[in-house]
Design a protein around this motif. Structure first.
Motif, mmCIF file in Angstrom:
data_model
loop_
_atom_site.group_PDB
_atom_site.id
_atom_site.type_symbol
_atom_site.label_atom_id
_atom_site.label_comp_id
_atom_site.label_asym_id
_atom_site.label_seq_id
_atom_site.Cartn_x
_atom_site.Cartn_y
_atom_site.Cartn_z
ATOM 1 N N ARG A 53 0.841 -1.209 0.000
ATOM 2 C CA ARG A 53 0.000 0.000 0.000
ATOM 3 C C ARG A 53 0.877 1.262 0.000
ATOM 4 O O ARG A 53 0.844 2.091 0.924
ATOM 5 N N ILE A 54 1.607 1.434 -1.075
ATOM 6 C CA ILE A 54 2.558 2.537 -1.163
ATOM 7 C C ILE A 54 1.838 3.882 -1.152
ATOM 8 O O ILE A 54 2.185 4.786 -0.386
ATOM 9 N N ARG A 55 0.844 4.033 -1.994
ATOM 10 C CA ARG A 55 0.130 5.311 -2.048
ATOM 11 C C ARG A 55 -0.573 5.608 -0.727
ATOM 12 O O ARG A 55 -0.510 6.741 -0.226
ATOM 13 N N SER A 56 -1.236 4.615 -0.165
ATOM 14 C CA SER A 56 -1.959 4.837 1.086
ATOM 15 C C SER A 56 -1.021 5.245 2.207
ATOM 16 O O SER A 56 -1.351 6.132 3.010
ATOM 17 N N LEU A 57 0.124 4.630 2.281
ATOM 18 C CA LEU A 57 1.095 4.989 3.313
ATOM 19 C C LEU A 57 1.611 6.402 3.105
ATOM 20 O O LEU A 57 1.726 7.186 4.055
ATOM 21 N N MET A 58 1.936 6.754 1.860
ATOM 22 C CA MET A 58 2.395 8.113 1.590
ATOM 23 C C MET A 58 1.322 9.138 1.977
ATOM 24 O O MET A 58 1.615 10.147 2.619
ATOM 25 N N GLU A 59 0.084 8.859 1.609
ATOM 26 C CA GLU A 59 -0.991 9.798 1.907
ATOM 27 C C GLU A 59 -1.271 9.893 3.402
ATOM 28 O O GLU A 59 -1.788 10.907 3.883
ATOM 29 N N SER A 60 -0.931 8.854 4.166
ATOM 30 C CA SER A 60 -1.127 8.884 5.610
ATOM 31 C C SER A 60 -0.089 9.737 6.331
ATOM 32 O O SER A 60 -0.221 9.985 7.528
ATOM 33 N N GLY A 61 0.934 10.164 5.600
ATOM 34 C CA GLY A 61 2.016 10.934 6.203
ATOM 35 C C GLY A 61 3.226 10.108 6.575
ATOM 36 O O GLY A 61 4.194 10.640 7.134
ATOM 37 N N ALA A 62 3.201 8.824 6.268
ATOM 38 C CA ALA A 62 4.349 7.966 6.575
ATOM 39 C C ALA A 62 5.500 8.247 5.612
ATOM 40 O O ALA A 62 5.293 8.672 4.471
ATOM 41 N N HIS A 63 6.702 8.000 6.069
ATOM 42 C CA HIS A 63 7.883 8.065 5.210
ATOM 43 C C HIS A 63 8.019 6.718 4.497
ATOM 44 O O HIS A 63 8.127 5.673 5.151
ATOM 45 N N VAL A 64 8.011 6.750 3.178
ATOM 46 C CA VAL A 64 8.127 5.539 2.363
ATOM 47 C C VAL A 64 9.401 5.653 1.540
ATOM 48 O O VAL A 64 9.497 6.489 0.630
ATOM 49 N N ALA A 65 10.390 4.843 1.872
ATOM 50 C CA ALA A 65 11.674 4.830 1.161
ATOM 51 C C ALA A 65 11.660 3.675 0.170
ATOM 52 O O ALA A 65 11.518 2.515 0.571
ATOM 53 N N LEU A 66 11.786 3.982 -1.107
ATOM 54 C CA LEU A 66 11.676 2.959 -2.135
ATOM 55 C C LEU A 66 13.026 2.317 -2.426
ATOM 56 O O LEU A 66 14.081 2.913 -2.212
ATOM 57 N N SER A 67 12.980 1.101 -2.943
ATOM 58 C CA SER A 67 14.217 0.347 -3.154
ATOM 59 C C SER A 67 13.962 -0.791 -4.128
ATOM 60 O O SER A 67 12.836 -1.059 -4.533
ATOM 61 N N SER A 68 15.047 -1.477 -4.474
ATOM 62 C CA SER A 68 14.963 -2.539 -5.478
ATOM 63 C C SER A 68 14.857 -3.928 -4.880
ATOM 64 O O SER A 68 14.280 -4.831 -5.473
ATOM 65 N N ASP A 69 15.452 -4.150 -3.704
ATOM 66 C CA ASP A 69 15.658 -5.488 -3.148
ATOM 67 C C ASP A 69 16.440 -6.361 -4.133
ATOM 68 O O ASP A 69 16.188 -7.554 -4.263
ATOM 69 N N TRP A 70 17.387 -5.736 -4.850
ATOM 70 C CA TRP A 70 18.287 -6.519 -5.705
ATOM 71 C C TRP A 70 18.875 -7.663 -4.880
ATOM 72 O O TRP A 70 19.219 -7.466 -3.725
ATOM 73 N N GLN A 71 18.975 -8.897 -5.407
ATOM 74 C CA GLN A 71 18.582 -9.213 -6.759
ATOM 75 C C GLN A 71 17.225 -9.889 -6.826
ATOM 76 O O GLN A 71 16.882 -10.514 -7.839
ATOM 77 N N VAL A 72 16.413 -9.736 -5.797
ATOM 78 C CA VAL A 72 15.038 -10.207 -5.870
ATOM 79 C C VAL A 72 14.311 -9.479 -6.999
ATOM 80 O O VAL A 72 13.527 -10.069 -7.738
ATOM 81 N N GLY A 73 14.567 -8.188 -7.139
ATOM 82 C CA GLY A 73 14.064 -7.415 -8.264
ATOM 83 C C GLY A 73 15.209 -6.759 -8.993
ATOM 84 O O GLY A 73 16.351 -6.749 -8.519
ATOM 85 N N GLU A 74 14.926 -6.213 -10.171
ATOM 86 C CA GLU A 74 15.962 -5.520 -10.924
ATOM 87 C C GLU A 74 16.511 -4.349 -10.110
ATOM 88 O O GLU A 74 15.777 -3.659 -9.419
ATOM 89 N N MET A 75 17.802 -4.096 -10.228
ATOM 90 C CA MET A 75 18.374 -2.968 -9.508
ATOM 91 C C MET A 75 18.001 -1.634 -10.140
ATOM 92 O O MET A 75 17.907 -0.614 -9.440
ATOM 93 N N ASP A 76 17.780 -1.586 -11.418
ATOM 94 C CA ASP A 76 17.532 -0.343 -12.139
ATOM 95 C C ASP A 76 16.356 0.415 -11.526
ATOM 96 O O ASP A 76 15.212 -0.065 -11.549
ATOM 97 N N PRO A 77 16.572 1.612 -10.979
ATOM 98 C CA PRO A 77 15.449 2.358 -10.384
ATOM 99 C C PRO A 77 14.387 2.749 -11.389
ATOM 100 O O PRO A 77 13.235 3.011 -11.001
ATOM 101 N N LEU A 78 14.718 2.790 -12.673
ATOM 102 C CA LEU A 78 13.699 3.094 -13.676
ATOM 103 C C LEU A 78 12.632 1.998 -13.725
ATOM 104 O O LEU A 78 11.455 2.279 -13.970
ATOM 105 N N VAL A 79 13.039 0.765 -13.472
ATOM 106 C CA VAL A 79 12.061 -0.315 -13.371
ATOM 107 C C VAL A 79 11.171 -0.101 -12.154
ATOM 108 O O VAL A 79 9.951 -0.282 -12.207
ATOM 109 N N GLY A 80 11.775 0.325 -11.041
ATOM 110 C CA GLY A 80 10.988 0.624 -9.853
ATOM 111 C C GLY A 80 10.031 1.780 -10.078
ATOM 112 O O GLY A 80 8.871 1.747 -9.639
ATOM 113 N N LEU A 81 10.490 2.825 -10.760
ATOM 114 C CA LEU A 81 9.614 3.962 -11.056
ATOM 115 C C LEU A 81 8.438 3.517 -11.928
ATOM 116 O O LEU A 81 7.277 3.862 -11.653
#
Length: 562
Positions: A423-451
């Motif tokens: 619930r990324i959007r809901s957490l952001m809207e609640s005022g929580a700090h949401v730090a995004l990441s890749s969890d390489w190599q579980v996911g691709e490291m490229d932040p453009l994929v994350g975006l």
């Protein structure tokens, strides 16, 4: 701040998204002695010894990847199973490696998906006939291992023995199936790592160091200027010292130390001594502590508040008896540590939140910024607690892509709980700090994929957007990878922002990413053109080596990049 007469480097002719509320946008940024010395109109920019004209491209603060397993990396002596959706494809890739590499004592494969066999977990019989050598396969999340019969014999599991780096699954007759659970949590203990390095060549210190360097090369090529390695055993701190002393930390590294859930007070004193006695600089910092509240949803080992949808009567389990995590977090908090706790099930997330709340009650008010990582299935009653407790949600947008979670994850959780997923959007809207990441190599490291994933909640093919109400816009996603990441690690005055006096950690992209806010698929065609860390150009796409090789649709460092 008055700019000096001549600066070291000037970036101009583009769009500068600063994430500084006092000046959100600018036309030029200058760097002097490793720090930002000017932000403002291009016409007023100072002279520079080197000027880069951006041709309208976007510049942002350097990407902060708040959960990136540098030490996992990619091993060129193993085979990647990414993109292998069928057992036949898995078998073909493993057989090919075995045929090509008669010199390998073990045939190792990485990143298998749980759903590669329909309706059940893979087992040793599924690997029969490929080679007479032992086969060792990790799942994409690193929490389970799949072995063939030869491996079961070599490791003594076939004779009823146990291993220190996981929990072998056995059938109703007590025979091993070839499946091992609780792998990553067990393997990073002192005894588990020693046993793993003894048993499996892929985990030797030299191969782990090679992975570290390869991951760092990929990070800087991807625009990442700070990497949080979330799980470093005490025994492997020396790998980071080795890279620092060799001048090979091209990105800044924050290394979180792994705390086994059954470790005692003496171990926590060892952690404190290790951090206090470590040699660090502005490229290397030790200190956060990695804990586990539960395991993962795919093998039904995450702790759920209610039964798994496809396994009535079963809710998984916490990583330690109820109350133990609270005791550990309270003691670590008293010792001044920031915690980074893995929690995926709604029960595990609540357990971690309860522990942090209890620690604050015992130890008093201060600026803690403890984090909970993954937050995959969040009960509605716990949504507001992140903001109220000042807890960072360290989340990975790619994880909720339907091409990764359709099948096993969705079926285990059940459709009635899909609205709790990531619930990324809901957490952001609640005022929580949401730090995004890749969890390489579980996911691709490229932040453009994350975006892209944050904007679409879709697979990389653009189809099947899932839980679309949790999509966010590009500016919020970039903030999650920059300003929010800096806040998570008490670095908001120096990182994640472009303003005079801050560290000159910058990335110039190949174009203006904001042009693609309404067409996120086009983000996947962009790249980091220039990566700057502390004023040093650590990646220049115009002059660097060829881009990393791609296996199964995801980018990895090729052997040459190591």
């Amino acid at each position: 701040m008055t700019a000096p007469q001549t600066t070291d480097l000037l970036l101009t002719g583009g769009r500068i998204r600063t994430f500084d509320d006092a000046r959100p946008w600018a036309e030029a940024v200058a760097v002097t002695a490793g720090r930002i010395s000017y932000v403002g109109p291009a016409a007023e920019a100072p002279a520079a010894r080197e000027t880069r004209h951006l041709d309208g491209a976007l510049v942002t603060p350097g990407i902060i990847d708040s959960h990136n397993h540098l030490l996992l990396g990619f091993d060129p002596d193993a085979v990647s199973l990414e993109g292998a959706e069928t057992l036949d494809e898995v078998r073909d890739r493993i057989r090919d490696l075995a045929d090509r590499r008669p010199d390998l004592d073990w045939i190792c494969a990485e990143n298998a998906v749980y759903s590669v066999v329909t309706g059940r977990r893979p087992n040793a019989r599924d690997l029969a006939g490929l080679t007479d050598r032992p086969v060792f396969v990790t799942t994409y999340d690193q929490h389970s291992v799949w072995l063939n019969d030869a491996a079961l014999r070599v490791l003594g599991i076939a004779d009823g023995g146990d291993i220190p780096w996981g929990r072998p699954e056995r059938d109703a007759q007590g025979e091993p199936t070839g499946w091992v659970t609780d792998f990553y949590t067990s393997a990073m203990t002192t005894a588990g790592l020693a046993g793993l390095q003894r048993d499996i060549p892929m985990y030797s210190p030299e191969r782990r160091y090679r992975k570290l360097l390869g991951s760092l090369a990929l990070a800087t090529a991807s625009g990442i200027t700070t990497v949080v390695e979330p799980q470093v055993p005490l025994a492997e701190l020396g790998l980071f010292d080795r890279a620092r002393e060799a001048g090979l930390l091209s990105s800044r590294v924050i290394a979180a130390l792994f705390h086994p859930i059954d470790a005692d007070a003496a171990f926590r004193r060892d952690l404190r001594d290790a951090v206090d006695g470590a040699t660090t600089d502005d490229r290397l910092r030790f200190g956060p502590v990695k804990l586990y509240a539960d395991d993962v949803i795919e093998p039904h080992t995450a702790w759920m508040l209610d039964d798994y949808a496809d396994r009535p009567g079963h809710r998984g389990h916490p990583s330690a008896p109820v109350g133990e995590l609270t005791r550990i977090v309270t003691e670590l908090d008293r010792l001044g540590f920031q915690t980074h706790t893995h929690a995926t099930g709604d029960g595990g997330i609540r357990l971690a939140l309860d522990a942090i709340e209890a620690a604050a009650g015992v130890n008093g008010a201060r600026d803690r910024r403890h984090g909970i990582v993954h937050v995959e299935c969040l009960h509605p009653d716990d949504l507001a607690r992140f903001a109220s407790l000042g807890v960072t949600a360290a989340m990975q947008p790619r994880h909720c892509s339907p091409d990764l979670v359709s099948g096993t994850w969705m079926e285990n959780v059940g459709e009635q709980r899909w609205d709790r997923a990531w619930r990324i959007r809901s957490l952001m809207e609640s005022g929580a700090h949401v730090a995004l990441s890749s969890d390489w190599q579980v996911g691709e490291m490229d932040p453009l994929v994350g975006l892209y994933s944050a904007l679409t909640r879709a697979g990389l093919d653009g189809r099947d957007s899932w839980t679309p109400d949790e999509r966010i816009g590009l500016d919020d996603a970039l903030s999650g990878y920059t300003r929010e990441g800096a806040w998570a690690w008490h670095a908001e005055d120096d990182l994640g922002v472009i303003r005079p006096g801050a560290a000159a950690d910058l990335v110039a992209w190949s174009g203006d990413l904001y042009e693609h806010d309404g067409d996120p698929a086009a983000l996947l065609d962009q790249h980091a053109a220039l990566t700057i860390v502390g004023g040093d150009v650590v990646h220049d796409a115009a002059s660097d080596a060829p881009a990393p090789a791609v296996y199964g649709g995801r980018a990895h460092c090729s052997a040459a990049a190591h």
